[in-house]
Scaffold this motif. Structure first.
Motif, mmCIF file in Angstrom:
data_model
loop_
_atom_site.group_PDB
_atom_site.id
_atom_site.type_symbol
_atom_site.label_atom_id
_atom_site.label_comp_id
_atom_site.label_asym_id
_atom_site.label_seq_id
_atom_site.Cartn_x
_atom_site.Cartn_y
_atom_site.Cartn_z
ATOM 1 N N VAL A 192 0.855 -1.192 0.000
ATOM 2 C CA VAL A 192 0.000 0.000 0.000
ATOM 3 C C VAL A 192 0.889 1.239 0.000
ATOM 4 O O VAL A 192 1.755 1.383 0.871
ATOM 5 N N HIS A 193 0.693 2.109 -0.969
ATOM 6 C CA HIS A 193 1.566 3.285 -1.050
ATOM 7 C C HIS A 193 1.230 4.337 0.000
ATOM 8 O O HIS A 193 2.084 5.150 0.357
ATOM 9 N N GLN A 223 4.961 8.903 0.613
ATOM 10 C CA GLN A 223 4.595 7.598 0.059
ATOM 11 C C GLN A 223 5.816 6.820 -0.420
ATOM 12 O O GLN A 223 5.948 5.616 -0.155
ATOM 13 N N ASP A 224 6.721 7.493 -1.114
ATOM 14 C CA ASP A 224 7.873 6.758 -1.640
ATOM 15 C C ASP A 224 8.919 6.478 -0.565
ATOM 16 O O ASP A 224 9.643 5.477 -0.647
ATOM 17 N N THR A 225 8.986 7.323 0.472
ATOM 18 C CA THR A 225 9.846 6.985 1.607
ATOM 19 C C THR A 225 9.334 5.722 2.288
ATOM 20 O O THR A 225 10.099 4.822 2.649
ATOM 21 N N LYS A 226 8.022 5.638 2.452
ATOM 22 C CA LYS A 226 7.434 4.414 3.025
ATOM 23 C C LYS A 226 7.779 3.199 2.172
ATOM 24 O O LYS A 226 8.169 2.143 2.689
ATOM 25 N N LEU A 268 11.370 2.112 2.700
ATOM 26 C CA LEU A 268 11.538 1.428 3.981
ATOM 27 C C LEU A 268 10.926 0.030 3.955
ATOM 28 O O LEU A 268 11.487 -0.923 4.514
ATOM 29 N N ASN A 269 9.782 -0.116 3.310
ATOM 30 C CA ASN A 269 9.119 -1.419 3.272
ATOM 31 C C ASN A 269 9.830 -2.427 2.378
ATOM 32 O O ASN A 269 9.485 -3.610 2.386
ATOM 33 N N GLN A 270 10.839 -1.964 1.628
ATOM 34 C CA GLN A 270 11.599 -2.917 0.829
ATOM 35 C C GLN A 270 12.294 -3.955 1.716
ATOM 36 O O GLN A 270 12.466 -5.100 1.320
ATOM 37 N N HIS A 271 12.657 -3.562 2.939
ATOM 38 C CA HIS A 271 13.220 -4.536 3.884
ATOM 39 C C HIS A 271 12.226 -5.669 4.130
ATOM 40 O O HIS A 271 12.583 -6.857 4.133
ATOM 41 N N ALA A 331 12.321 -9.742 2.829
ATOM 42 C CA ALA A 331 12.156 -10.842 3.782
ATOM 43 C C ALA A 331 10.940 -11.683 3.423
ATOM 44 O O ALA A 331 10.960 -12.918 3.550
ATOM 45 N N SER A 332 9.882 -11.035 2.968
ATOM 46 C CA SER A 332 8.657 -11.758 2.619
ATOM 47 C C SER A 332 8.892 -12.715 1.456
ATOM 48 O O SER A 332 8.436 -13.865 1.473
#
Length: 255
Positions: free
Chosen positions: A97-98, A209-212, A215-218, A222-223
């Motif tokens: 989710v962006h 949105q793009d900072t999130k 960060l969610n790339q971590h 893992a997923s």
């Protein structure tokens, strides 16, 4: 309040998604799985939305899996696979989710409920409640995302403590460990979460949105490496005698 399993409402640029099975402590049915997926996609397609608050109706955030489904999932492989796919999609959709997602954990967040909170960007939790991922206590592998997100938030050894035992994590401890951002008085947790969402909504949208997403790339990395294995192992759990005995144990406790 309607009997829809998930509700969506708007407050300016903030969209509130409410898990709405209060009589079942917002335990997840297949209908709720699908309704939450639809709600996330609806909100993400809304050009006026800038932030999301995710919360639960009634006294709980979410009790996770529904004990009423245990027996049928033990015997129906096709249904089991479908439910696990739905759970996987919810976790992956939350990661992708962006819009920033703020959790208002108004009551216990257990199992998949705990996983949902851990996938949010800011977590406000009632200071009188707790998080818990008790998969192992009901003879299931913790495969629905908790084993992906929790170690990244609190470290591997701490994650092992809570995922291998199912121990409850009180609100203050959750904040101290990094599983929640703020512990708020119970009667203020939703308002505090809304304030955080409005703050995010007022900031430049592309930057937030793009900072999130960076960060969610971590979590996404893992997923990719862990989630498929975890859910396959969780599916196997349904075939064990320990899992099949869980409904009877719950019934005995209530009696």
């Amino acid at each position: 309040m309607t009997d829809e399993p998930v509700l969506v409402s708007a407050d300016g640029p903030v969209r509130v998604i409410t898990l709405n099975r209060p009589d079942a402590r917002n335990a997840f049915s297949s209908d709720m799985h699908l309704a939450l997926l639809a709600a996330l996609r609806e909100v993400c397609a809304d050009p006026g939305a800038r932030a999301i608050v995710l919360t639960g109706a009634g006294r709980a955030f979410s009790a996770g899996g529904d004990i009423e489904d245990f027996a049928v999932l033990a015997d129906d492989l096709a249904l089991r696979r479908s439910r696990l796919r739905e759970g996987r999609q919810i976790f992956e959709d939350l990661l992708n989710v962006h819009l920033p997602v703020v959790a208002a954990v108004n009551g216990p967040a257990v199992g998949l409920g705990c996983t949902l909170a851990s996938a949010c960007d800011i977590v406000h939790i009632s200071d009188s409640t707790y998080l818990a991922d008790p998969h192992v206590q009901v003879a299931l592998v913790a495969g629905d995302g908790g084993a992906v997100a929790m170690p990244l938030s609190i470290g591997l050894l701490r994650a092992k403590r809570y995922l291998l035992t199912g121990e409850r994590i009180p609100a203050a401890v959750a904040v101290e460990l990094g599983l929640a951002t703020y512990a708020d008085p119970a009667d203020q947790v939703f308002d505090k979460a809304m304030a955080s969402a409005r703050q995010l909504a007022e900031l430049p949208a592309q930057a937030v949105q793009d900072t999130k997403m960076v960060l969610n790339q971590h979590l996404r990395q893992a997923s990719v490496s862990m989630l498929g294995y975890g859910l396959a192992a969780e599916s196997q759990s349904h075939d064990t005698s320990e899992y099949r005995a869980v409904p009877e144990k719950f019934a005995a406790r209530k009696g």
